[in-house]
Design a protein around this motif. Structure first.
Motif, PDB file in Angstrom:
ATOM      1  N   GLN A   1       0.805  -1.215   0.000  1.00  0.00           N
ATOM      2  CA  GLN A   1       0.000   0.000   0.000  1.00  0.00           C
ATOM      3  C   GLN A   1       0.840   1.268   0.000  1.00  0.00           C
ATOM      4  OE1 GLN A   1       0.308  -2.224   2.464  1.00  0.00           O
ATOM      5  NE2 GLN A   1      -0.337  -1.414   4.455  1.00  0.00           N
ATOM      6  N   LEU A   2       2.136   1.106   0.272  1.00  0.00           N
ATOM      7  CA  LEU A   2       3.039   2.269   0.275  1.00  0.00           C
ATOM      8  C   LEU A   2       3.884   2.351  -0.999  1.00  0.00           C
ATOM      9  CD1 LEU A   2       4.321   2.276   3.982  1.00  0.00           C
ATOM     10  CD2 LEU A   2       2.327   3.426   3.009  1.00  0.00           C
ATOM     11  N   HIS A   3       3.563   1.525  -1.983  1.00  0.00           N
ATOM     12  CA  HIS A   3       4.310   1.563  -3.243  1.00  0.00           C
ATOM     13  C   HIS A   3       3.705   2.618  -4.173  1.00  0.00           C
ATOM     14  CE1 HIS A   3       5.915  -2.825  -2.642  1.00  0.00           C
ATOM     15  NE2 HIS A   3       6.373  -1.954  -1.752  1.00  0.00           N
ATOM     16  N   THR A   4       3.839   3.859  -3.764  1.00  0.00           N
ATOM     17  CA  THR A   4       3.348   5.006  -4.521  1.00  0.00           C
ATOM     18  C   THR A   4       4.480   5.999  -4.691  1.00  0.00           C
ATOM     19  OG1 THR A   4       2.653   6.213  -2.540  1.00  0.00           O
ATOM     20  CG2 THR A   4       1.034   4.694  -3.522  1.00  0.00           C
ATOM     21  N   PRO A   5       4.355   6.953  -5.634  1.00  0.00           N
ATOM     22  CA  PRO A   5       5.436   7.939  -5.835  1.00  0.00           C
ATOM     23  C   PRO A   5       5.817   8.691  -4.567  1.00  0.00           C
ATOM     24  CG  PRO A   5       3.928   8.005  -7.673  1.00  0.00           C
ATOM     25  CD  PRO A   5       3.313   7.072  -6.673  1.00  0.00           C
ATOM     26  N   MET A   6       4.819   9.081  -3.751  1.00  0.00           N
ATOM     27  CA  MET A   6       5.132   9.858  -2.552  1.00  0.00           C
ATOM     28  C   MET A   6       6.069   9.089  -1.625  1.00  0.00           C
ATOM     29  SD  MET A   6       2.586  11.551   0.302  1.00  0.00           S
ATOM     30  CE  MET A   6       2.239  10.063   1.234  1.00  0.00           C
ATOM     31  N   TYR A   7       5.798   7.800  -1.432  1.00  0.00           N
ATOM     32  CA  TYR A   7       6.628   7.005  -0.541  1.00  0.00           C
ATOM     33  C   TYR A   7       7.927   6.557  -1.208  1.00  0.00           C
ATOM     34  CZ  TYR A   7       2.593   7.178   2.453  1.00  0.00           C
ATOM     35  OH  TYR A   7       1.568   7.641   3.242  1.00  0.00           O
ATOM     36  N   PHE A   8       7.936   6.532  -2.522  1.00  0.00           N
ATOM     37  CA  PHE A   8       9.199   6.287  -3.235  1.00  0.00           C
ATOM     38  C   PHE A   8      10.175   7.431  -2.961  1.00  0.00           C
ATOM     39  CE2 PHE A   8      11.664   7.132  -7.176  1.00  0.00           C
ATOM     40  CZ  PHE A   8      12.476   6.011  -7.150  1.00  0.00           C
ATOM     41  N   PHE A   9       9.683   8.664  -3.052  1.00  0.00           N
ATOM     42  CA  PHE A   9      10.529   9.817  -2.737  1.00  0.00           C
ATOM     43  C   PHE A   9      10.909   9.821  -1.256  1.00  0.00           C
ATOM     44  CE2 PHE A   9       8.201  11.788  -6.446  1.00  0.00           C
ATOM     45  CZ  PHE A   9       9.281  11.754  -7.302  1.00  0.00           C
TER      46      PHE A   9
ATOM     47  N   LEU B   1      13.645  16.880  -1.905  1.00  0.00           N
ATOM     48  CA  LEU B   1      12.609  17.674  -1.244  1.00  0.00           C
ATOM     49  C   LEU B   1      11.788  18.464  -2.264  1.00  0.00           C
ATOM     50  CD1 LEU B   1      14.570  18.999   1.873  1.00  0.00           C
ATOM     51  CD2 LEU B   1      12.596  17.471   1.919  1.00  0.00           C
ATOM     52  N   ALA B   2      12.466  18.985  -3.283  1.00  0.00           N
ATOM     53  CA  ALA B   2      11.750  19.707  -4.337  1.00  0.00           C
ATOM     54  C   ALA B   2      10.859  18.759  -5.139  1.00  0.00           C
ATOM     55  CB  ALA B   2      12.750  20.404  -5.265  1.00  0.00           C
ATOM     56  N   ALA B   3      11.361  17.558  -5.427  1.00  0.00           N
ATOM     57  CA  ALA B   3      10.559  16.567  -6.148  1.00  0.00           C
ATOM     58  C   ALA B   3       9.326  16.175  -5.343  1.00  0.00           C
ATOM     59  CB  ALA B   3      11.414  15.334  -6.457  1.00  0.00           C
ATOM     60  N   MET B   4       9.466  16.086  -4.019  1.00  0.00           N
ATOM     61  CA  MET B   4       8.330  15.776  -3.161  1.00  0.00           C
ATOM     62  C   MET B   4       7.279  16.884  -3.203  1.00  0.00           C
ATOM     63  SD  MET B   4      10.336  14.088   0.095  1.00  0.00           S
ATOM     64  CE  MET B   4       8.858  13.573   0.981  1.00  0.00           C
ATOM     65  N   ALA B   5       7.725  18.138  -3.286  1.00  0.00           N
ATOM     66  CA  ALA B   5       6.782  19.249  -3.405  1.00  0.00           C
ATOM     67  C   ALA B   5       6.022  19.160  -4.723  1.00  0.00           C
ATOM     68  CB  ALA B   5       7.531  20.578  -3.301  1.00  0.00           C
TER      69      ALA B   5
ATOM     70  N   SER C   1       4.496   8.974 -13.310  1.00  0.00           N
ATOM     71  CA  SER C   1       4.744   7.595 -13.732  1.00  0.00           C
ATOM     72  C   SER C   1       6.071   7.109 -13.147  1.00  0.00           C
ATOM     73  CB  SER C   1       4.792   7.518 -15.255  1.00  0.00           C
ATOM     74  OG  SER C   1       5.911   8.242 -15.744  1.00  0.00           O
ATOM     75  N   PRO C   2       6.286   5.781 -13.105  1.00  0.00           N
ATOM     76  CA  PRO C   2       7.562   5.275 -12.580  1.00  0.00           C
ATOM     77  C   PRO C   2       8.781   5.866 -13.278  1.00  0.00           C
ATOM     78  CG  PRO C   2       5.980   3.486 -12.795  1.00  0.00           C
ATOM     79  CD  PRO C   2       5.334   4.687 -13.403  1.00  0.00           C
ATOM     80  N   GLY C   3       8.676   6.084 -14.594  1.00  0.00           N
ATOM     81  CA  GLY C   3       9.804   6.669 -15.316  1.00  0.00           C
ATOM     82  C   GLY C   3      10.105   8.089 -14.879  1.00  0.00           C
ATOM     83  N   VAL C   4       9.044   8.890 -14.658  1.00  0.00           N
ATOM     84  CA  VAL C   4       9.229  10.265 -14.198  1.00  0.00           C
ATOM     85  C   VAL C   4       9.840  10.290 -12.802  1.00  0.00           C
ATOM     86  CG1 VAL C   4       8.019  12.389 -13.522  1.00  0.00           C
ATOM     87  CG2 VAL C   4       7.360  11.196 -15.623  1.00  0.00           C
ATOM     88  N   CYS C   5       9.349   9.426 -11.922  1.00  0.00           N
ATOM     89  CA  CYS C   5       9.873   9.368 -10.549  1.00  0.00           C
ATOM     90  C   CYS C   5      11.349   8.978 -10.540  1.00  0.00           C
ATOM     91  CB  CYS C   5       9.060   8.382  -9.724  1.00  0.00           C
ATOM     92  SG  CYS C   5       7.352   8.892  -9.444  1.00  0.00           S
ATOM     93  N   MET C   6      11.695   7.973 -11.343  1.00  0.00           N
ATOM     94  CA  MET C   6      13.091   7.547 -11.414  1.00  0.00           C
ATOM     95  C   MET C   6      13.978   8.658 -11.969  1.00  0.00           C
ATOM     96  SD  MET C   6      13.560   4.557 -10.140  1.00  0.00           S
ATOM     97  CE  MET C   6      15.174   4.191 -10.834  1.00  0.00           C
ATOM     98  N   SER C   7      13.472   9.387 -12.956  1.00  0.00           N
ATOM     99  CA  SER C   7      14.242  10.487 -13.555  1.00  0.00           C
ATOM    100  C   SER C   7      14.482  11.606 -12.546  1.00  0.00           C
ATOM    101  CB  SER C   7      13.511  11.042 -14.786  1.00  0.00           C
ATOM    102  OG  SER C   7      13.398  10.055 -15.790  1.00  0.00           O
ATOM    103  N   LEU C   8      13.461  11.933 -11.755  1.00  0.00           N
ATOM    104  CA  LEU C   8      13.609  12.988 -10.753  1.00  0.00           C
ATOM    105  C   LEU C   8      14.635  12.602  -9.692  1.00  0.00           C
ATOM    106  CD1 LEU C   8       9.866  14.038 -10.272  1.00  0.00           C
ATOM    107  CD2 LEU C   8      11.681  15.405 -11.314  1.00  0.00           C
ATOM    108  N   VAL C   9      14.603  11.352  -9.241  1.00  0.00           N
ATOM    109  CA  VAL C   9      15.561  10.895  -8.230  1.00  0.00           C
ATOM    110  C   VAL C   9      16.969  10.817  -8.825  1.00  0.00           C
ATOM    111  CG1 VAL C   9      16.240   8.938  -6.791  1.00  0.00           C
ATOM    112  CG2 VAL C   9      13.864   9.692  -6.829  1.00  0.00           C
TER     113      VAL C   9
ATOM    114  N   THR D   1      15.521  24.888  -6.553  1.00  0.00           N
ATOM    115  CA  THR D   1      14.608  24.057  -5.775  1.00  0.00           C
ATOM    116  C   THR D   1      13.567  24.899  -5.036  1.00  0.00           C
ATOM    117  OG1 THR D   1      16.253  24.017  -3.983  1.00  0.00           O
ATOM    118  CG2 THR D   1      16.244  22.162  -5.516  1.00  0.00           C
ATOM    119  N   ASN D   2      13.981  26.063  -4.528  1.00  0.00           N
ATOM    120  CA  ASN D   2      13.018  26.955  -3.867  1.00  0.00           C
ATOM    121  C   ASN D   2      11.939  27.421  -4.824  1.00  0.00           C
ATOM    122  OD1 ASN D   2      13.389  27.424  -1.051  1.00  0.00           O
ATOM    123  ND2 ASN D   2      15.335  28.400  -1.490  1.00  0.00           N
ATOM    124  N   LEU D   3      12.339  27.733  -6.070  1.00  0.00           N
ATOM    125  CA  LEU D   3      11.364  28.178  -7.065  1.00  0.00           C
ATOM    126  C   LEU D   3      10.342  27.087  -7.347  1.00  0.00           C
ATOM    127  CD1 LEU D   3      10.473  30.382  -9.044  1.00  0.00           C
ATOM    128  CD2 LEU D   3      12.043  29.405 -10.732  1.00  0.00           C
ATOM    129  N   LEU D   4      10.830  25.850  -7.473  1.00  0.00           N
ATOM    130  CA  LEU D   4       9.924  24.728  -7.713  1.00  0.00           C
ATOM    131  C   LEU D   4       8.996  24.513  -6.516  1.00  0.00           C
ATOM    132  CD1 LEU D   4       8.937  22.356  -9.371  1.00  0.00           C
ATOM    133  CD2 LEU D   4      10.857  21.004  -8.510  1.00  0.00           C
TER     134      LEU D   4
END
Length: 311
Positions: free
Chosen positions: A54-62, A115-119, A137-145, A210-213
């Motif tokens: 249930q925690l396999h979501t983008p928010m918990y991935f970050f 932290l910016a990706a989480m925002a 999407s998983p690809g976007v999350c992986m790219s941000l990290v 990051t502040n701007l984002l």
């Protein structure tokens, strides 16, 4: 000519947190407890996110990546600091100093971008819920990290390479409890304007980007929350964002105070206090901020404990 009279640097000496013998045992117990809580809280959170579907979501991935970075950059600083607290002479080799600075810069910079990706993730979840799976999407999350870690590597390489051009003559006493740019600039015997300029430019760019984002994301979130008809929905959105915003403010304010002002011996004591917050305290607080008030994490933890108790 001054460089010719300098012997090759083999080690530095830290002044540490305090020279008062009565305070050392108290600080040792306090920071040892803080470090243990940091490791326990973040590693438990990482494990819980990994084993709970249930925690396999983008928010918990970050969040799992944030916890990993907290463990890493806290472990870059805290063990050496704890070893040095009761010691009379607090020394670190030149290679060890550069290594500590390099890994600290990697993990701290990557954390700013995570932290910016989480925002951004919270903005999409609240402002565009129907398109959440598309935007995150998983690809976007992986790219941000991956981009966060690449930013950390680039920042660390630039500052570590720039330090290699400096010469150091005695006394090589660093007014800090770990190797960082500003305290090293103070004891350098050569011109540090290039190093300070690079630090101001890179730290300034990282923080402004990051502040701007983050500010843009929260502005859009505020507009979306204002349009919500449900009071319960507004409370839930504000609660989620308040936790993230509190962690961001503490981390960014301390970082800006430490790096965005001129390095001088007079300012190092106040910078040392700020360093304690974002290298020792913040990594301990993050798992508490993001999990203790989170119903999904509490439910996953209670379910995990029930399963282990049953078996």
């Amino acid at each position: 000519m001054a460089d010719e009279n300098c012997t090759k640097v083999t080690q530095f000496t830290f002044l540490g947190l305090t020279e008062h013998p009565q305070l050392k045992p108290v600080l040792f117990v306090l920071f040892l407890g803080t470090y243990v809580l940091t490791l326990a809280g973040n590693l438990i959170l990482i494990a819980l996110i990994r084993v709970s579907p249930q925690l396999h979501t983008p928010m918990y991935f970050f969040l799992s990546n944030l916890s990993f970075l907290d463990v890493c950059y806290s472990s870059t600083i805290s063990p050496k600091m704890l070893l040095d607290l009761p010691a009379k002479t607090k020394v670190i080799s030149f290679a060890g100093c550069l290594t500590q600075l390099y890994f600290y810069a990697v993990f701290a910079t990557a954390e700013v971008y995570v932290l910016a990706a989480m925002a951004y993730d919270r903005y999409v979840a609240i402002s565009k819920p129907l398109l959440y799976e598309v935007f995150m999407s998983p690809g976007v999350c992986m790219s941000l990290v991956a981009g966060s870690y690449l930013a950390g590597l680039l920042n660390a390489i630039v500052h570590t390479a720039a330090l290699l051009r400096l010469s150091f003559c005695g006394p090589l006493v660093i007014n800090n409890f770990y190797c960082d740019g500003p305290p090293l600039f103070v004891v350098a015997s050569t011109d540090t304007r290039l190093n300070e300029g690079l630090m101001f430019a890179f730290v300034g760019f990282n923080m402004m980007t990051t502040n701007l984002l983050i500010l843009t994301s929260y502005t859009c979130i505020a507009v979306a929350v204002g349009r919500m008809g449900s009071a319960a929905g507004r409370r839930k959105a504000c609660s989620t964002c308040a936790s993230h915003l509190a962690a961001v403010i503490i981390f960014y304010v301390c970082g800006a105070f430490n790096y965005m002002q001129h390095s001088s011996s007079n300012s190092l004591e106040s910078k040392k206090i700020a360093s304690i917050f974002y290298t020792i305290v913040v990594p301990m607080l993050n798992p508490m901020i993001y999990s203790l008030r989170n119903k999904e994490v509490k439910h996953a933890l209670s379910s995990f404990i029930r399963k282990k108790t049953y078996f």
